[in-house]
Design a protein around this motif. Structure first.
Motif, PDB file in Angstrom:
ATOM      1  N   SER A  73     -35.537  -9.005  83.046  1.00 29.85           N
ATOM      2  CA  SER A  73     -35.203  -8.357  81.780  1.00 29.85           C
ATOM      3  C   SER A  73     -36.241  -8.701  80.717  1.00 29.85           C
ATOM      4  N   ARG A  76     -39.703  -6.960  81.479  1.00 29.54           N
ATOM      5  CA  ARG A  76     -39.527  -5.559  81.170  1.00 29.54           C
ATOM      6  C   ARG A  76     -39.685  -5.297  79.679  1.00 29.54           C
ATOM      7  N   ARG A  80     -42.360  -2.960  77.848  1.00 30.27           N
ATOM      8  CA  ARG A  80     -41.851  -1.775  77.178  1.00 30.27           C
ATOM      9  C   ARG A  80     -42.294  -1.735  75.718  1.00 30.27           C
ATOM     10  N   ASN A  81     -42.431  -2.886  75.124  1.00 34.08           N
ATOM     11  CA  ASN A  81     -42.787  -2.893  73.715  1.00 34.08           C
ATOM     12  C   ASN A  81     -44.279  -3.015  73.485  1.00 34.08           C
ATOM     13  N   GLN A 112     -41.283   3.149  82.678  1.00 37.08           N
ATOM     14  CA  GLN A 112     -40.736   4.473  82.958  1.00 37.08           C
ATOM     15  C   GLN A 112     -39.767   4.879  81.862  1.00 37.08           C
ATOM     16  N   PRO A 113     -39.709   6.111  81.509  1.00 40.49           N
ATOM     17  CA  PRO A 113     -40.550   7.220  81.952  1.00 40.49           C
ATOM     18  C   PRO A 113     -41.814   7.353  81.124  1.00 40.49           C
ATOM     19  N   HIS A 114     -42.104   6.390  80.295  1.00 39.18           N
ATOM     20  CA  HIS A 114     -43.313   6.472  79.488  1.00 39.18           C
ATOM     21  C   HIS A 114     -44.471   5.888  80.289  1.00 39.18           C
ATOM     22  N   GLN A 183     -42.130   5.338  67.012  1.00 35.57           N
ATOM     23  CA  GLN A 183     -40.687   5.507  67.051  1.00 35.57           C
ATOM     24  C   GLN A 183     -40.013   4.282  66.479  1.00 35.57           C
ATOM     25  N   ASP A 184     -38.926   4.541  65.836  1.00 43.59           N
ATOM     26  CA  ASP A 184     -38.110   3.414  65.411  1.00 43.59           C
ATOM     27  C   ASP A 184     -37.612   2.708  66.651  1.00 43.59           C
ATOM     28  N   GLU A 187     -41.878  -1.041  69.420  1.00 39.80           N
ATOM     29  CA  GLU A 187     -42.814  -1.828  68.643  1.00 39.80           C
ATOM     30  C   GLU A 187     -44.235  -1.743  69.153  1.00 39.80           C
TER      31      GLU A 187
ATOM     32  N   SER B 182     -37.200  -6.412  68.147  1.00 40.28           N
ATOM     33  CA  SER B 182     -36.848  -6.526  69.565  1.00 40.28           C
ATOM     34  C   SER B 182     -37.466  -7.778  70.198  1.00 40.28           C
ATOM     35  N   GLY B 246     -37.225  11.138  71.052  1.00 41.26           N
ATOM     36  CA  GLY B 246     -37.869   9.845  70.843  1.00 41.26           C
ATOM     37  C   GLY B 246     -36.840   8.752  70.656  1.00 41.26           C
ATOM     38  N   SER B 249     -34.753   8.170  73.777  1.00 41.16           N
ATOM     39  CA  SER B 249     -35.406   7.415  74.850  1.00 41.16           C
ATOM     40  C   SER B 249     -35.427   5.934  74.505  1.00 41.16           C
ATOM     41  N   ASP B 250     -35.533   5.653  73.222  1.00 40.32           N
ATOM     42  CA  ASP B 250     -35.492   4.252  72.831  1.00 40.32           C
ATOM     43  C   ASP B 250     -34.115   3.651  73.066  1.00 40.32           C
ATOM     44  N   ALA B 253     -33.671   3.033  76.686  1.00 39.29           N
ATOM     45  CA  ALA B 253     -34.415   1.844  77.114  1.00 39.29           C
ATOM     46  C   ALA B 253     -33.694   0.581  76.677  1.00 39.29           C
ATOM     47  N   GLU B 254     -33.101   0.668  75.513  1.00 36.82           N
ATOM     48  CA  GLU B 254     -32.349  -0.479  75.005  1.00 36.82           C
ATOM     49  C   GLU B 254     -31.162  -0.791  75.930  1.00 36.82           C
ATOM     50  N   LEU B 256     -30.943  -0.080  79.018  1.00 37.59           N
ATOM     51  CA  LEU B 256     -31.495  -0.655  80.248  1.00 37.59           C
ATOM     52  C   LEU B 256     -31.841  -2.123  80.053  1.00 37.59           C
ATOM     53  N   ASP B 257     -32.436  -2.415  78.901  1.00 37.35           N
ATOM     54  CA  ASP B 257     -32.744  -3.816  78.604  1.00 37.35           C
ATOM     55  C   ASP B 257     -31.488  -4.661  78.706  1.00 37.35           C
ATOM     56  N   HIS B 260     -30.350  -5.104  82.288  1.00 32.55           N
ATOM     57  CA  HIS B 260     -31.190  -6.054  83.019  1.00 32.55           C
ATOM     58  C   HIS B 260     -30.882  -7.482  82.583  1.00 32.55           C
ATOM     59  N   TYR B 261     -30.657  -7.631  81.321  1.00 34.21           N
ATOM     60  CA  TYR B 261     -30.324  -8.957  80.821  1.00 34.21           C
ATOM     61  C   TYR B 261     -29.005  -9.432  81.428  1.00 34.21           C
ATOM     62  N   GLU B 640     -33.786   5.693  90.556  1.00 33.25           N
ATOM     63  CA  GLU B 640     -33.851   4.686  89.500  1.00 33.25           C
ATOM     64  C   GLU B 640     -34.719   5.171  88.339  1.00 33.25           C
ATOM     65  N   TYR B 641     -35.856   5.742  88.695  1.00 37.64           N
ATOM     66  CA  TYR B 641     -36.720   6.257  87.636  1.00 37.64           C
ATOM     67  C   TYR B 641     -36.051   7.433  86.934  1.00 37.64           C
ATOM     68  N   MET B 644     -33.881   6.403  84.347  1.00 29.47           N
ATOM     69  CA  MET B 644     -34.505   5.728  83.219  1.00 29.47           C
ATOM     70  C   MET B 644     -35.011   6.749  82.209  1.00 29.47           C
ATOM     71  N   ASP B 645     -34.972   7.978  82.594  1.00 31.75           N
ATOM     72  CA  ASP B 645     -35.541   9.015  81.753  1.00 31.75           C
ATOM     73  C   ASP B 645     -34.460   9.595  80.854  1.00 31.75           C
TER      74      ASP B 645
END
Lengths: 213, 1139
Positions: A73, A76, A80-81, A112-114, A183-184, A187, B182, B246, B249-250, B253-254, B256-257, B260-261, B640-641, B644-645
């Protein structure tokens, strides 16, 4: 006394251990080479300003993390950042070159997906005599993955600036073209403070506009 | 700021040795002189701290007396002193950074102990820094992280005080768990994970963490995650034209973070912690927020998020978290549960003795107290109670006792958690304005505890209201369920999941459902029993039954995907195929019911019809066809990918402007629709073949293993080679021979050891080649070959870019023509094969080479390559060839032909497979083709092989076309023309284009020449490659042909044409009559190959043709066999027709 910069890019430096990640970062941020006897400084991040065009300064925040993170985690989140990074291997260590692929895969799977803008760096190019990876094959590999390739030496200060500046330029172009959006909550790229002069160019307005949406 | 760090180590160039105890003493002196921070000495102090750190690190490795001194003088106290003076940001940052470096670089345990002793570090940790300053925050959290990395069984005692229940490192860190930055959150996660890991070996600490911090932390964490999820859902709902992508997607990802944690915590496998965490996740997040949202009607206020979002997130959960108790319980509810889990009576999760669900109802609710507050309170309480309850298990009882003592009527909620208690206590305290932080006396805290209960009751009452409403709903549900039969348990969630597979309007939900099912069935944490009970697909398991409902829905998705206006995205289809395979394939056999298989076949048929609508003869169609095959096989769906999208969270769209991957959206425009139709066809075809246990024999159109590769050694006897100088783009030069194969061009060099053989230095596909002249050099050609790419948008990457310089302009022209025609032919052949795949009649396109097109149509299979392989590598082994033929039998057209030949004397019908709509001409063509194929051995090894293979496939013709154009043969049968290529090329030059086109195309190119040693340039070993069997067969065929009048006439025609060719050839090349006759013989042989199966006439001609000993042997054997078999059906002993 806040320094004036247009953007902040967060970069990571990855690669096998002992390829000289810390040395490269310190050479870049501090302008000197850490002798072997020096303790390895593993501070989380370094930063430096880079002027890619007259009046356009970019703050680079460079994270030197890989290796110490044992948890997925966490790794990742670092990937990601970050908007980009240097992928190092040691030209005198064939194994580190062979691992480039798995580093790429790892980076890819985390963002992914970036995608993340990477630059392949063959480090320790001052040790020409012990070279185990030719420039051609490294270039070929880089080409296959669509990366740029640079050979550097932190000891002799060869191409260190170039590696970072090239990467910064690439990212800057992508930001300017809108391929990378600020993007907000992300980072990798932050819009910075701009002096209230002619330099407040269209990039900035563009960037901030994208912020809103 | 950062730049300042530059000078912290060494580098100052002082004359004095700075790395020494003496210097440290000096520094100490400086510190004692400057205990107060002022503007004047600030820089000096910072510099001093820096130097001290440096000396310490040096001392760590070189001189332990340094540490003794440091400790003796209590120098850390100076640091603290400086910190506490509110000396400003500058000093703080410097100090934190320095400490960070110090701790990071200390390698000796003892040095570390020195530094950590006297509790100084903890004092720094609890120091109230100005966290609003971004940089201080960053260094502070980074400092904590560094410390946490130093945690181990010994050092932990410096941080955790079990008597006072202080664990500043941990508790201070988790206060930042929801920090907006973050990187700070990430550091907090690292710290907690490091702490949990160490706690495994330390019972006291473990208890402390679990009893005092786990509940507050996890409940807040869960709430934090849930809030993000709700925000995410809002983002999806309010989206217009994908503008929110945008942000979305953030947020994804959050999420997902977070997952994973959570997973990282769970896999540390600390049981106590996991129990608490699992309970919170299940009962306060996953069930009430995610799962419950699946079934609540849209109008209900209880619905917090939309079903599609919840399906998506659940898929992520199952893909990432594999902790058995958690995912199993979750899956159980989704797949097997009913709404009763949301009623108080449910005890499904009673196995978790924890208390979060003790209220009986899962709720997604905000923790009543901020984490910081609860921690603070629990700390004070903890102090008071440490002795009292060392064991977590006693906790609940004690709570009960207390509550009973307080006279609280909350018996039903006896299990309410201690932390909530605390929370309430905190509220009360706040309300009263008493200072909770100071509550050191047991009396005070006791009092607070009692009042807490009162407030708690109020809160609980409020809760009950909401519970009631919930209960109403569930009661109704229950009665409804009761009216049904008992045996059939209601599974509202599963029902919802299945019904969401409906794609008639869109596949928005269906994609997520498929992902969820996929994730559930692949989760390591899920009990297979559960899946098997529900007959859900379990990968790699033997089974005898499958879920009919699921498979039925899957097939429906497929058939919808095959509709012209189907709204099914490719990703959805691919996933359905995956799940279907998983469902009905058990080991090596398929257990699908016939009815459903029929439905599936129906869908496949529809996809075929769909693709036919888009079939065009244009070049681009071939490119698309092959591109799609490549990208489909090179990039199989990664679920999985996919999950993530974030872009799939928004309603499916058709516009590429969104930048969404093609497989994740609907097609836009004709090109994309074509591509989609191609893919759908591929997927359903492959699925159908796999279910029926049949191998794919026709796709890809070119298998890489069939192609000539660099460093292959080829038999070049009878090949037409042109010498040239290859000048590559970077200036490299090499002398090479250019050879043109059916699908490829290659550059070869002579093999040194074997006469007539060559080593391939380069091979490239003709279809991807561009040939152009060079302006100022009539002897040179510019050749570019692009690498076929799987991405239509990628820039084509040239694998060869060179100028070929020939001896003279005529050779240059020859080469150009050969290459250009080869390209056209290669593409045409492939197009024909596509047409055959689609069961399309091949239209005899007027302009094109007639024979060619038809032949292609006749040959539905892509066999040539396969055959080719074998013949090249094992040229002398007739059995190999046979096996190939055997495989050919599968092609329907061929099989028919085969039968006919065996049973009826007229083999003519056989050559033209039923699939080909072309008329009699078609047959003729096919026949000729077959001949060519047989003969081909003489030419390039490659040619031969191809042709033979085709013959096996029943469609011989294609191959011949290429060579035929180039080489018109003097013999009756065009295939016979063995003339050297240069000659041919001359001919083509001389003859009018039209003529050449017709005649050439009709003529089967290769065959005979090889047979004739004279004809071929290299007389040596041409025979080797030829399998005798095929020759014999061919002969028979010819005979058969004779029988039929039509065919004869056609043959006659061809013969004429060929004669023309021959004449020309004779003019150009010195071909003896003998050669010609030989050729004739060979041609006859050639005819047979169309029906490889027929091994009839072992005829003398065949023998004649074989010049080489090698060849003779196999041939004879075959012919003998053949004669026995074939005697019956082959009426005509000779093949004199040609004459």
């Amino acid at each position: 006394m806040e320094t004036i910069w247009l953007y902040q890019f967060r970069l990571i430096v990855i690669g096998d251990s002992t390829v000289g990640k810390s040395c490269l970062i310190r050479r870049f941020t501090e302008g000197r080479f850490a002798q072997v006897s020096d303790p390895t400084v593993g501070v989380d991040f370094f930063s430096r300003l880079v002027e890619i065009e007259p009046g356009k300064r970019i703050k680079l925040q460079i994270w030197d993390t890989a290796g110490q993170e044992r948890f997925r985690s966490i790794t990742r989140a670092y990937y990601r950042n970050s908007v980009g990074g240097l992928l190092l291997f040691d030209i005198t260590n064939r194994r580190s070159f062979q691992n480039v692929h798995s580093w790429l895969e790892e980076a890819q799977s985390h963002v992914q997906p970036h995608s993340i803008v990477l630059l392949l760096v063959g480090h320790k190019c001052d040790l020409e005599a012990q070279r185990q990876v030719t420039q051609q094959e490294a270039e070929k590999l880089a080409g296959a993955f669509g990366l740029r390739y640079v050979e550097t030496s932190a000891r002799d200060a060869i191409n260190v600036e170039k590696a970072f500046v090239d990467l910064t330029r690439d990212i800057f172009d992508l930001v300017r073209s809108g391929d990378i959006k600020i993007q907000d909550g992300w980072e990798g790229v932050k819009s910075g403070f701009v002096p209230n002069t002619v330099h407040s160019s269209e990039e900035v307005t563009k960037g901030s506009r994208q912020c809103l949406c | 700021m950062f730049g300042r760090s530059r000078s912290w180590v060494g580098g100052q160039g002082r004359t004095k040795n700075i790395h020494s105890l003496d210097h440290l003493k000096y520094m100490y002196h400086v510190l004692t002189k400057n205990t107060t921070v002022t503007d004047h000495n600030r820089n000096l102090l910072v510099e001093t701290i820096r130097s001290i750190t440096e000396i310490l690190i040096w001392g760590d490795q070189n001189d332990s007396s340094v540490f003794d001194f440091f400790l003796e003088k209590n120098m850390f106290a100076f640091f603290l002193n400086i910190l506490r003076q509110k000396s400003g940001r500058y000093v703080c940052v410097q100090l934190l950074q320095t400490l960070n470096i110090l701790f990071e670089n200390i390698s000796h345990e003892t040095s570390l102990y020195y530094l950590l002793s006297n509790n100084h570090v903890n004092s720094i940790i609890v120091h109230k820094f100005d966290f609003s300053d971004e940089e201080i925050m960053a260094y502070y959290i980074s400092f904590l992280k560094t410390l946490s990395l130093k945690l181990n069984n010994h050092t932990v005692h410096f941080f955790y005080n079990e008597h006072t229940n202080d664990f500043a490192l941990y508790t201070e860190a988790i206060k930042f768990f929801n920090h907006p930055e973050s990187m700070v959150r990430i550091a907090v996660r690292t710290i907690t994970l490091n702490v949990y890991k160490v706690s495994l070996d330390n019972q006291h600490m473990l208890h402390y963490i679990r009893d005092k911090t786990a509940v507050p932390y996890f409940s807040n964490l869960v709430w934090f995650i849930g809030s993000h999820v709700i925000e995410l859902d809002k983002c999806v709902q309010t989206d217009e034209e994908h503008k929110n992508r945008g942000k979305l997607s953030d947020l994804v990802a959050e999420h997902l973070d977070h997952l994973h944690y959570l997973n990282d915590i769970l896999i540390i496998n600390c049981e106590f912690l996991n129990d608490v965490l699992t309970d919170h996740l299940l009962n306060r997040l996953f069930l009430p927020l995610y799962v419950y949202s699946l079934v609540i009607p849209e109008t209900s206020e209880d619905r917090k998020i939309n079903p599609q979002v919840s399906l998506y997130l659940l898929s992520q959960v199952f893909l990432i978290i594999h902790y058995q108790p958690l995912v199993n319980a979750l899956a159980e509810v989704i797949l097997n549960g009913d709404l009763s889990v949301f009623t108080p009576q449910s005890d499904i999760h009673s196995s978790y003795k924890n208390t979060a669900s003790a209220g009986g109802v899962q709720r997604f609710a905000k923790p009543s107290e901020s984490l910081e507050r609860s921690l603070e309170l629990s700390r004070h309480r903890g102090r008071k109670r440490t002795q009292k309850r060392p064991n977590y298990k006693n906790l609940g009882e004690e709570e009960d006792d207390e509550k009973a003592g307080g006279g609280g009527g909350s018996g039903g909620h006896g299990g309410e958690e201690s932390w909530e208690d605390n929370g309430r206590g905190g509220e009360r305290e706040k309300g009263k304005g008493t200072e909770g932080g100071g509550g050191g006396s047991s009396k005070g805290s006791r009092a607070s505890g009692e009042t807490a209960e009162e407030i708690e009751m109020v809160v609980m009452e409020k809760c009950k209201v909401s519970e009631l409403t919930e209960q109403n709903i569930t009661d109704e549900e229950k009665t409804a369920a009761a009216t049904r039969t008992y045996a059939q348990r209601s599974r509202p969630f599963l029902d919802m999941v299945y019904s969401a597979l409906d794609c008639s309007n869109d596949d928005y939900h269906a994609l997520f459902v498929l992902c969820l099912l996929y994730a559930v069935s692949h989760s390591k944490g899920i009990n297979c029993d559960l899946l098997e009970r529900l007959q859900l697909p379990v990968p790699d398991q033997e089974r005898s039954s499958y879920s009919l409902v699921l498979v039925e829905r899957l097939i429906r998705v497929m058939s919808q995907a095959a509709q012209p206006d189907g709204k099914v995205r490719l990703a959805t289809l691919e996933l359905s195929c995956l799940l279907l395979k998983q469902s009905v394939l058990s080991g090596n056999h398929c257990i699908i019911k016939d009815v459903q298989l029929a439905c599936l076949e129906g869908a496949r048929e529809e996809s075929l019809h769909l693709l036919r609508r888009f079939y065009k003869g244009e070049e681009i169609f071939l490119d698309m066809f092959e591109d799609e095959y490549r990208s489909m096989t090179s990039k199989p769906l990664n679920v999985e990918y996919l999950m993530m999208d974030a872009s799939v969270l928004l309603p499916p769209t058709g516009t590429p402007l969104t930048g969404i991957d093609f497989v994740k959206r609907l097609p836009c425009g004709d090109v994309e629709k074509t591509r989609r139709a191609i893919r759908v066809f591929f997927m359903l075809r492959s699925l159908s073949l796999q279910l029926q246990g049949e191998p794919e024999t026709q796709l890809p159109l070119t298998r890489p293993e069939d192609l000539i590769k660099t460093d292959d050694v080829l038999d070049l006897n009878n090949s037409d080679l042109i010498a040239c100088m290859v000048v590559s783009k970077d200036g490299g030069q090499a002398q090479r021979f250019l050879a043109v194969d059916v699908y490829q061009m290659s550059l070869v060099e002579p093999e040194t050891k074997r006469l007539g053989w060559g080593v391939v230095k380069f091979a490239g596909l003709l279809q991807d080649m561009q040939v152009s002249g060079v302006e100022d050099d009539s002897r040179a050609l510019n050749i570019v070959i692009h690498k076929p790419s799987s991405n239509p948008h990628a820039k084509p990457l040239p694998i060869l870019q060179a100028n070929f310089i020939f001896a003279d302009h005529i050779r240059c022209i020859i080469a150009k023509q050969r290459l250009a025609k080869g390209r056209i032919q290669a593409r045409r052949m492939k197009m024909q094969r596509i047409a055959a795949l689609l069961d399309l009649p091949v239209q005899p396109s007027a302009t094109e080479v007639l024979g060619f097109g038809q032949t292609a149509s006749a040959s539905p299979s892509g066999l040539p390559f396969r055959f080719y392989e074998q013949s090249r590598r094992a040229p002398n082994d007739p059995t190999a060839n046979r096996s190939v033929f055997a495989s050919v039998d599968k092609v329907p057209g061929f099989a028919v032909a085969h039968c006919v030949s065996q049973h009826s004397p007229s083999p003519l019908s056989s050559p033209s497979p039923p699939s080909s709509g072309s008329g009699s001409t078609g047959r003729c063509d096919s026949v000729t083709a077959s001949t060519t194929s047989v003969q081909s051995p003489a030419d390039d090894g490659t040619f031969l092989e191809h042709t033979e293979g085709e013959g096996g496939g029943g469609e011989v013709t294609q191959v011949s076309s290429t060579p035929s154009t180039l080489v018109p043969s003097p013999a009756l049968a065009p295939s016979l023309t063995p003339a050297s290529q240069p000659n041919i090329s001359l001919l083509t030059d001389n003859s009018a284009d039209t003529l050449s086109v017709e005649s050439l195309t009709l003529l089967p190119p290769a065959g005979s020449p090889h047979l004739h040693p004279c004809a071929s340039h290299i007389p040596v070993t041409h025979g080797l490659q030829r399998p005798g069997a095929s020759i014999a067969e061919e002969e028979e065929d010819e005979e058969e042909e004779e029988d039929e009048d039509e065919e004869e006439t056609e043959v006659g025609r061809k013969g004429e044409q060929r004669e023309e060719g021959e004449l020309q050839e004779e003019e150009g090349s010195p071909v003896d009559e003998t050669d010609a006759t030989v050729k004739e013989e060979t041609t006859t042989d050639l005819v047979t190959p169309t029906e490889e199966a027929v091994e009839g006439g072992g005829e003398p001609e065949g023998e004649d043709t074989q010049l080489d000993v090698d060849r003779d042997l196999p041939q004879r054997d075959d012919s003998v066999e053949n004669t026995e078999d074939a005697g019956t059906y082959s009426d005509t002993p000779d093949s004199p027709e040609l004459d």
